[in-house]
Scaffold this motif. Structure first.
Motif, PDB file in Angstrom:
ATOM      1  N   SER A  87       5.916   6.192  -4.141  1.00  7.58           N
ATOM      2  CA  SER A  87       6.627   5.512  -3.019  1.00  7.58           C
ATOM      3  C   SER A  87       5.663   4.534  -2.229  1.00  7.58           C
ATOM      4  O   SER A  87       6.318   3.231  -2.075  1.00  7.58           O
ATOM      5  CB  SER A  87       7.224   6.439  -2.137  1.00  7.58           C
ATOM      6  OG  SER A  87       6.052   7.075  -1.444  1.00  7.58           O
ATOM      7  N   PHE A  88       4.456   4.857  -2.050  1.00 11.63           N
ATOM      8  CA  PHE A  88       3.622   3.580  -1.401  1.00 11.63           C
ATOM      9  C   PHE A  88       3.292   2.396  -2.237  1.00 11.63           C
ATOM     10  O   PHE A  88       2.900   1.482  -2.136  1.00 11.63           O
ATOM     11  CB  PHE A  88       2.407   4.350  -0.667  1.00 11.63           C
ATOM     12  CG  PHE A  88       2.904   5.376   0.576  1.00 11.63           C
ATOM     13  CD1 PHE A  88       3.687   4.694   1.605  1.00 11.63           C
ATOM     14  CD2 PHE A  88       2.534   6.536   0.452  1.00 11.63           C
ATOM     15  CE1 PHE A  88       3.918   5.539   2.659  1.00 11.63           C
ATOM     16  CE2 PHE A  88       2.784   7.542   1.355  1.00 11.63           C
ATOM     17  CZ  PHE A  88       3.642   6.833   2.639  1.00 11.63           C
ATOM     18  N   TYR A  89       3.146   3.031  -3.610  1.00 14.25           N
ATOM     19  CA  TYR A  89       2.762   2.040  -4.582  1.00 14.25           C
ATOM     20  C   TYR A  89       3.772   0.989  -4.938  1.00 14.25           C
ATOM     21  O   TYR A  89       3.723  -0.368  -4.775  1.00 14.25           O
ATOM     22  CB  TYR A  89       2.248   2.745  -5.904  1.00 14.25           C
ATOM     23  CG  TYR A  89       1.901   1.607  -6.912  1.00 14.25           C
ATOM     24  CD1 TYR A  89       0.723   0.652  -6.740  1.00 14.25           C
ATOM     25  CD2 TYR A  89       2.725   1.586  -8.186  1.00 14.25           C
ATOM     26  CE1 TYR A  89       0.160  -0.102  -7.886  1.00 14.25           C
ATOM     27  CE2 TYR A  89       2.187   0.728  -9.186  1.00 14.25           C
ATOM     28  CZ  TYR A  89       1.116   0.064  -8.902  1.00 14.25           C
ATOM     29  OH  TYR A  89       0.535  -1.074  -9.940  1.00 14.25           O
ATOM     30  N   SER A  90       4.933   1.490  -4.919  1.00 18.41           N
ATOM     31  CA  SER A  90       6.204   0.574  -5.044  1.00 18.41           C
ATOM     32  C   SER A  90       6.127  -0.232  -3.628  1.00 18.41           C
ATOM     33  O   SER A  90       6.454  -1.393  -3.903  1.00 18.41           O
ATOM     34  CB  SER A  90       7.324   1.347  -5.000  1.00 18.41           C
ATOM     35  OG  SER A  90       8.550   0.720  -5.259  1.00 18.41           O
ATOM     36  N   ALA A  91       5.937   0.282  -2.532  1.00 22.47           N
ATOM     37  CA  ALA A  91       6.146  -0.499  -1.298  1.00 22.47           C
ATOM     38  C   ALA A  91       4.898  -1.506  -1.194  1.00 22.47           C
ATOM     39  O   ALA A  91       4.909  -2.434  -0.794  1.00 22.47           O
ATOM     40  CB  ALA A  91       5.942   0.287  -0.305  1.00 22.47           C
ATOM     41  N   LEU A  92       3.639  -1.180  -1.932  1.00 15.47           N
ATOM     42  CA  LEU A  92       2.528  -2.029  -1.977  1.00 15.47           C
ATOM     43  C   LEU A  92       3.122  -3.224  -2.820  1.00 15.47           C
ATOM     44  O   LEU A  92       2.866  -4.651  -2.329  1.00 15.47           O
ATOM     45  CB  LEU A  92       1.300  -1.325  -2.777  1.00 15.47           C
ATOM     46  CG  LEU A  92       0.223  -2.331  -3.086  1.00 15.47           C
ATOM     47  CD1 LEU A  92      -0.548  -2.514  -1.771  1.00 15.47           C
ATOM     48  CD2 LEU A  92      -0.704  -1.751  -4.135  1.00 15.47           C
ATOM     49  N   LEU A  93       3.848  -2.899  -4.112  1.00 11.98           N
ATOM     50  CA  LEU A  93       4.164  -4.005  -4.928  1.00 11.98           C
ATOM     51  C   LEU A  93       5.200  -4.954  -4.271  1.00 11.98           C
ATOM     52  O   LEU A  93       5.250  -6.196  -4.519  1.00 11.98           O
ATOM     53  CB  LEU A  93       4.533  -3.624  -6.335  1.00 11.98           C
ATOM     54  CG  LEU A  93       3.229  -2.887  -7.170  1.00 11.98           C
ATOM     55  CD1 LEU A  93       4.128  -2.290  -8.442  1.00 11.98           C
ATOM     56  CD2 LEU A  93       2.422  -3.677  -7.286  1.00 11.98           C
ATOM     57  N   ALA A 146      14.590   1.375  -7.739  1.00 10.86           N
ATOM     58  CA  ALA A 146      15.954   2.151  -8.146  1.00 10.86           C
ATOM     59  C   ALA A 146      15.653   3.266  -8.942  1.00 10.86           C
ATOM     60  O   ALA A 146      16.168   4.465  -8.849  1.00 10.86           O
ATOM     61  CB  ALA A 146      17.104   1.354  -8.527  1.00 10.86           C
ATOM     62  N   SER A 147      15.006   3.262 -10.105  1.00  9.83           N
ATOM     63  CA  SER A 147      14.832   4.302 -11.189  1.00  9.83           C
ATOM     64  C   SER A 147      13.989   5.040 -10.614  1.00  9.83           C
ATOM     65  O   SER A 147      14.002   6.435 -10.832  1.00  9.83           O
ATOM     66  CB  SER A 147      13.904   3.448 -12.364  1.00  9.83           C
ATOM     67  OG  SER A 147      14.516   2.584 -12.837  1.00  9.83           O
ATOM     68  N   ARG A 148      12.690   4.791  -9.840  1.00  8.29           N
ATOM     69  CA  ARG A 148      11.995   5.792  -8.962  1.00  8.29           C
ATOM     70  C   ARG A 148      12.606   6.859  -8.312  1.00  8.29           C
ATOM     71  O   ARG A 148      12.398   8.078  -8.282  1.00  8.29           O
ATOM     72  CB  ARG A 148      10.741   5.196  -8.310  1.00  8.29           C
ATOM     73  CG  ARG A 148       9.789   5.992  -7.872  1.00  8.29           C
ATOM     74  CD  ARG A 148       8.871   5.307  -6.778  1.00  8.29           C
ATOM     75  NE  ARG A 148       9.565   4.944  -5.674  1.00  8.29           N
ATOM     76  CZ  ARG A 148       9.603   5.839  -4.688  1.00  8.29           C
ATOM     77  NH1 ARG A 148       9.304   7.395  -4.707  1.00  8.29           N
ATOM     78  NH2 ARG A 148      10.494   5.677  -3.556  1.00  8.29           N
ATOM     79  N   LEU A 149      13.819   6.312  -7.520  1.00  6.48           N
ATOM     80  CA  LEU A 149      14.385   7.070  -6.868  1.00  6.48           C
ATOM     81  C   LEU A 149      15.294   8.004  -7.567  1.00  6.48           C
ATOM     82  O   LEU A 149      15.546   9.095  -7.263  1.00  6.48           O
ATOM     83  CB  LEU A 149      15.339   6.216  -5.659  1.00  6.48           C
ATOM     84  CG  LEU A 149      14.547   5.432  -4.607  1.00  6.48           C
ATOM     85  CD1 LEU A 149      15.583   4.643  -3.928  1.00  6.48           C
ATOM     86  CD2 LEU A 149      14.041   6.497  -3.667  1.00  6.48           C
ATOM     87  N   LYS A 150      15.832   7.699  -8.589  1.00  9.29           N
ATOM     88  CA  LYS A 150      16.472   8.575  -9.433  1.00  9.29           C
ATOM     89  C   LYS A 150      15.434   9.882  -9.878  1.00  9.29           C
ATOM     90  O   LYS A 150      15.893  10.736  -9.970  1.00  9.29           O
ATOM     91  CB  LYS A 150      16.944   7.918 -10.594  1.00  9.29           C
ATOM     92  CG  LYS A 150      18.371   7.106 -10.288  1.00  9.29           C
ATOM     93  CD  LYS A 150      19.118   6.468 -11.502  1.00  9.29           C
ATOM     94  CE  LYS A 150      20.072   5.755 -11.151  1.00  9.29           C
ATOM     95  NZ  LYS A 150      20.276   4.417 -11.956  1.00  9.29           N
ATOM     96  N   PRO A 200      10.628   8.320   2.331  1.00  9.82           N
ATOM     97  CA  PRO A 200      11.900   7.555   2.071  1.00  9.82           C
ATOM     98  C   PRO A 200      11.400   6.117   1.784  1.00  9.82           C
ATOM     99  O   PRO A 200      10.062   5.458   2.486  1.00  9.82           O
ATOM    100  CB  PRO A 200      12.513   7.602   3.449  1.00  9.82           C
ATOM    101  CG  PRO A 200      12.059   8.750   4.078  1.00  9.82           C
ATOM    102  CD  PRO A 200      10.683   9.133   3.451  1.00  9.82           C
ATOM    103  N   SER A 201      11.838   5.018   1.240  1.00  3.91           N
ATOM    104  CA  SER A 201      11.393   3.743   0.580  1.00  3.91           C
ATOM    105  C   SER A 201      11.295   2.852   1.686  1.00  3.91           C
ATOM    106  O   SER A 201      10.328   2.189   1.977  1.00  3.91           O
ATOM    107  CB  SER A 201      12.451   3.334  -0.297  1.00  3.91           C
ATOM    108  OG  SER A 201      12.960   4.101  -1.395  1.00  3.91           O
ATOM    109  N   ALA A 202      12.292   2.899   2.779  1.00  6.77           N
ATOM    110  CA  ALA A 202      12.214   2.157   3.987  1.00  6.77           C
ATOM    111  C   ALA A 202      10.862   2.306   4.808  1.00  6.77           C
ATOM    112  O   ALA A 202      10.296   1.477   5.069  1.00  6.77           O
ATOM    113  CB  ALA A 202      13.516   2.101   4.630  1.00  6.77           C
ATOM    114  N   LEU A 203      10.537   3.502   4.850  1.00  5.98           N
ATOM    115  CA  LEU A 203       9.373   3.987   5.458  1.00  5.98           C
ATOM    116  C   LEU A 203       8.323   3.463   5.029  1.00  5.98           C
ATOM    117  O   LEU A 203       7.118   3.028   5.694  1.00  5.98           O
ATOM    118  CB  LEU A 203       9.521   5.561   5.931  1.00  5.98           C
ATOM    119  CG  LEU A 203       8.230   6.150   6.597  1.00  5.98           C
ATOM    120  CD1 LEU A 203       8.218   5.384   8.191  1.00  5.98           C
ATOM    121  CD2 LEU A 203       8.228   7.585   6.990  1.00  5.98           C
TER     122      LEU A 203
END
Ligand SMILES: C[S@@+](CC[C@H](N)C(=O)[O-])C[C@H]1O[C@@H](n2cnc3c(N)ncnc32)[C@H](O)[C@@H]1O
Length: 226
Positions: A68-74, A9-13, A36-39
């Motif tokens: 975004s991809f690192y966040s999705a990795l975690l 959420a912070s990353r998106l801001k 986009p996060s979902a993708l």
């Protein structure tokens, strides 16, 4: 809410703030368009299905942005499976904010031009999971000097000769080839225009002959997914 969701959420801001602080022309010049996060999560979930269940991950995103991809990795892989995570980001503002966001994680993030970095010399140090939305920068934003340097690197790394009309993302794909372990998996989020234009032939040749193309969904191996 999980810790990673709070950071996301912070990353998106942060992403929104950085995007709005730049003009469209500035963003075009560096290809700054976030995934986009979902993708990003969909891509990592798909990657997980392609990897051996217990394989430990050496992750690389050569065009990191805010991560975004690192966040999705975690979100997708348990920490115990992540052996290393490396990112490169050329823009000092993005790199600084990303470093703040991810300071609690063992991420190796460099504020640097990926195309000017030396690929690891040992297969054990190369990434086995490379996920990237590389900069979509048109060729006329690249100087002749840069084109010549990038062409030489792409040929050396992937054995592919790119046309001077190629966008930066084509060079990224070919140069990153030497960063990928022998059985590594890569996913590239790239524009489909390479399928229809002459300069795209070299990228088709790369995907057909230098890697095993696993899927052509809106999502590479030395296995590859585009
Ligand atoms: C399309 S964005 C993707 C950002 C992020 N990975 C995502 O998916 O949201 C490409 C990123 O690559 C960065 N970039 C552009 N040229 C670069 C280079 N030569 N080396 C490293 N990063 C670069 C841009 O600043 C931008 O943040």
């Amino acid at each position: 809410m999980q810790h990673i969701d709070v950071i996301e959420a912070s990353r998106l801001k942060v992403q929104q703030h950085l995007d709005s602080s730049k003009t469209q022309a500035e963003r075009n010049k560096l290809g700054q368009f976030a995934t986009p996060s979902a993708l990003a999560v969909d891509i990592l979930e798909y990657a997980r299905t392609l990897l051996p269940p217990r394989q430990r991950i050496r992750f690389l995103d050569p065009a990191f942005g805010t991560g975004s991809f690192y966040s999705a990795l975690l979100k997708t892989f348990p920490r115990s499976r992540i052996l290393s995570a490396t990112g490169y980001e050329i823009d000092a503002h993005f790199a600084a904010r990303a470093a703040e966001l991810w300071h609690e994680e063992s991420l190796h993030l460099s504020n640097a031009d990926f195309t000017k970095q030396l690929a690891p010399s040992s297969d054990n140090d190369r990434a086995n999971l490379l996920i990237s939305n590389p900069p979509y920068v048109r060729h006329h934003h690249l100087s002749n000097e840069d084109k010549n340097r990038l062409k030489m690197l792409a040929r050396r790394s992937a054995g592919i000769t790119l046309s001077g009309l190629s966008g930066l993302y084509c060079y990224f794909m070919c140069i990153a080839h030497s960063w990928l372990a022998e059985d590594g998996l890569a996913a590239w989020l790239i524009p489909s225009e390479f399928m229809d234009v002459n300069y795209g032939r070299a990228i088709k040749e790369y995907l057909l002959n230098q890697v095993t193309l696993l899927s052509r969904s809106p999502v590479r191996s030395r296995r590859c997914s585009v």
